[in-house]
Design a protein around this motif. Structure first.
Motif, PDB file in Angstrom:
ATOM      1  N   ALA A   2      48.806-105.503  27.758  1.00  0.00           N
ATOM      2  CA  ALA A   2      49.550-106.198  26.705  1.00  0.00           C
ATOM      3  C   ALA A   2      49.358-105.524  25.351  1.00  0.00           C
ATOM      4  CB  ALA A   2      49.111-107.656  26.620  1.00  0.00           C
ATOM      5  N   LYS A   3      50.410-105.526  24.555  1.00  0.00           N
ATOM      6  CA  LYS A   3      50.348-105.021  23.180  1.00  0.00           C
ATOM      7  C   LYS A   3      49.677-106.077  22.311  1.00  0.00           C
ATOM      8  CE  LYS A   3      53.168-101.426  23.823  1.00  0.00           C
ATOM      9  NZ  LYS A   3      52.548-100.163  24.089  1.00  0.00           N
ATOM     10  N   VAL A   4      48.993-105.628  21.248  1.00  0.00           N
ATOM     11  CA  VAL A   4      48.349-106.545  20.313  1.00  0.00           C
ATOM     12  C   VAL A   4      48.646-106.115  18.887  1.00  0.00           C
ATOM     13  CG1 VAL A   4      46.485-107.193  21.903  1.00  0.00           C
ATOM     14  CG2 VAL A   4      46.154-105.275  20.343  1.00  0.00           C
ATOM     15  N   ASP A   8      41.848-102.623  29.139  1.00  0.00           N
ATOM     16  CA  ASP A   8      40.912-103.035  30.178  1.00  0.00           C
ATOM     17  C   ASP A   8      40.293-104.373  29.807  1.00  0.00           C
ATOM     18  OD1 ASP A   8      39.540-102.803  32.588  1.00  0.00           O
ATOM     19  OD2 ASP A   8      37.889-101.649  31.730  1.00  0.00           O
ATOM     20  N   VAL A   9      39.903-105.103  30.829  1.00  0.00           N
ATOM     21  CA  VAL A   9      39.150-106.339  30.662  1.00  0.00           C
ATOM     22  C   VAL A   9      37.907-106.168  31.524  1.00  0.00           C
ATOM     23  CG1 VAL A   9      39.128-108.835  30.965  1.00  0.00           C
ATOM     24  CG2 VAL A   9      41.262-107.680  30.317  1.00  0.00           C
ATOM     25  N   TYR A  30      34.684-108.518  27.780  1.00  0.00           N
ATOM     26  CA  TYR A  30      35.199-107.658  26.714  1.00  0.00           C
ATOM     27  C   TYR A  30      36.636-107.265  26.999  1.00  0.00           C
ATOM     28  CZ  TYR A  30      30.382-107.015  25.117  1.00  0.00           C
ATOM     29  OH  TYR A  30      29.114-107.210  24.647  1.00  0.00           O
ATOM     30  N   TYR A  31      37.431-107.224  25.938  1.00  0.00           N
ATOM     31  CA  TYR A  31      38.823-106.803  26.006  1.00  0.00           C
ATOM     32  C   TYR A  31      38.910-105.476  25.249  1.00  0.00           C
ATOM     33  CZ  TYR A  31      39.309-111.524  27.603  1.00  0.00           C
ATOM     34  OH  TYR A  31      39.161-112.679  28.322  1.00  0.00           O
ATOM     35  N   ALA A  32      39.131-104.398  25.996  1.00  0.00           N
ATOM     36  CA  ALA A  32      39.167-103.062  25.407  1.00  0.00           C
ATOM     37  C   ALA A  32      40.528-102.815  24.767  1.00  0.00           C
ATOM     38  CB  ALA A  32      38.881-102.006  26.466  1.00  0.00           C
ATOM     39  N   ILE A  33      40.506-102.483  23.497  1.00  0.00           N
ATOM     40  CA  ILE A  33      41.720-102.250  22.724  1.00  0.00           C
ATOM     41  C   ILE A  33      41.826-100.761  22.387  1.00  0.00           C
ATOM     42  CG2 ILE A  33      43.007-102.817  20.626  1.00  0.00           C
ATOM     43  CD1 ILE A  33      42.543-105.211  22.566  1.00  0.00           C
ATOM     44  N   LYS A  34      42.916-100.159  22.833  1.00  0.00           N
ATOM     45  CA  LYS A  34      43.199 -98.767  22.484  1.00  0.00           C
ATOM     46  C   LYS A  34      44.133 -98.797  21.288  1.00  0.00           C
ATOM     47  CE  LYS A  34      44.868 -94.406  24.394  1.00  0.00           C
ATOM     48  NZ  LYS A  34      45.397 -93.763  25.619  1.00  0.00           N
ATOM     49  N   ILE A  35      43.683 -98.209  20.194  1.00  0.00           N
ATOM     50  CA  ILE A  35      44.451 -98.221  18.954  1.00  0.00           C
ATOM     51  C   ILE A  35      45.679 -97.332  19.106  1.00  0.00           C
ATOM     52  CG2 ILE A  35      44.362 -97.667  16.489  1.00  0.00           C
ATOM     53  CD1 ILE A  35      41.299 -98.214  16.706  1.00  0.00           C
TER      54      ILE A  35
END
Length: 175
Positions: free
Chosen positions: A124-126, A146-147, A155-160
């Protein structure tokens, strides 16, 4: 109350000091305020008389990511009764470490780092939401890649996403 826990998985600031800043967080009224790790802040220049500590406020979805940082203070708790990372918050007035968001950098936060505690699903986009927290319903900041459950935390991994802007076309030399 549980606070957000952050991991700086693949942040360029861990090896590139130019991508780190020291900041002091201010609320909307201009007063020094406490801030959770994982909050995205807009940097507003150095504090008066400072060469190292920048003034920061909660970022909004309209802010340029090149003027922002991700709060990631070191979780040192002086209260002996506190033992868990989710009990830590950066105190008001304290200088805190911030990471400059760079394209393809990855960091992870717990659900408390999201607006209303609503975490995204993988893929999902954030975006940036209220109070500088990550908005699972928004876009423009990055993607949840990733979760992961690690011990007591999920943890919810956020790729910028892309932080660089395209350079304006410049005339060539001699013509």
């Amino acid at each position: 109350m549980a606070y957000a826990v952050i991991r700086t998985d693949l942040m360029s600031g861990t090896k590139q000091p130019a991508d780190l800043v020291s900041l002091r967080f201010y609320d909307a009224s201009g007063n020094k305020a406490e801030v959770e790790n994982g909050v995205i802040v807009k940097l507003q220049g150095y504090e008066d008389g400072e060469r190292e500590v920048m003034k920061a406020v909660a970022a909004t979805a309209d802010d340029d990511l090149n003027e922002c940082a991700i709060v990631a203070g070191v979780e040192v708790m002086y209260d002996e009764r506190k033992k868990n990372l989710d009990e830590y918050i950066n105190e008001a007035g304290k200088a805190v470490r911030g990471y400059i968001p760079r394209s393809r950098n990855i960091f992870s936060v717990t659900k408390e780092g999201f607006v209303g505690g609503t975490a995204p699903t993988k893929g999902a986009k954030v975006g940036i939401g209220t109070g500088g927290k990550i908005d699972a319903a928004g876009t423009g900041f990055g993607t949840c890649v990733d979760v992961e459950v690690a011990g007591r935390y999920t943890y919810y991994a956020i790729k910028i996403g892309k932080t660089e802007t395209t350079a304006a076309s410049t005339p060539s030399v001699g013509g």
